[in-house]
Design a protein around this motif. Structure first.
Motif: not given
Length: 166
Positions: A121, A126, A158, A161
């Protein structure tokens, strides 16, 4: 050797500067940049004497210091860092930045994927993966190519997010 009675630098350096030339003496004689057989650095003697590998923080400090001076030395430091600490995110990030800076896109993609397997994450990872995948797509896009922007879009979603801003 530059001496008071033989002042090479005093006269040759300004001449070279105004002629737009660069000295290659350092490149040829700097033992830090040579092969292992050519090197005789006190630092290497210290490492043998120490009889244990450098700690993770030692590599981090050397990376911060040498990153301002020499890319060749930095490559050796980062390669050794990743070899000794293959799951260290700082080491892998340093390797990613080096590979990306040297234009080694495929290698950088492999490294960023390793980083994402460790920290799925992380918005910075990312976003970097999305950038590289998009670059890969645009470089290989043609009516014959089978590259699609799908991976880049997936990483970008991603990243959004996860809170990536850029």
């Amino acid at each position: 050797v530059n001496k008071d009675l033989f002042p090479i630098l005093e006269y040759e350096a300004p001449k070279a500067f105004f002629l737009g030339k660069e000295s290659r003496i350092i490149d040829a004689n700097d033992e830090r940049l040579g092969t292992d057989k050519k090197r005789h650095l006190y630092f290497l003697d210290y490492l043998k004497w120490r009889d244990k590998p450098l700690e993770r923080d030692d590599f981090k400090d050397m990376h911060a210091f040498y990153g301002r001076y020499s890319e060749a030395i930095l490559r050796h430091i980062v390669d050794e860092w990743v070899l000794l600490y293959p799951s260290d995110p700082d080491a892998l990030w340093a390797l990613f930045l080096l590979d990306k800076g040297e234009g080694k896109r495929e290698s950088a993609l492999r490294v960023i994927r390793r980083l994402l397997s460790l920290q799925p994450g992380n918005p910075e990872y990312l976003e970097s993966a999305a950038d590289l995948e998009f670059e890969r797509y645009t470089q290989g896009a043609s009516y014959l190519g089978k590259h699609t922007p799908k991976r880049a879009v997936t990483f970008l979603k991603k990243a959004l997010d996860a809170g990536a801003v850029n």
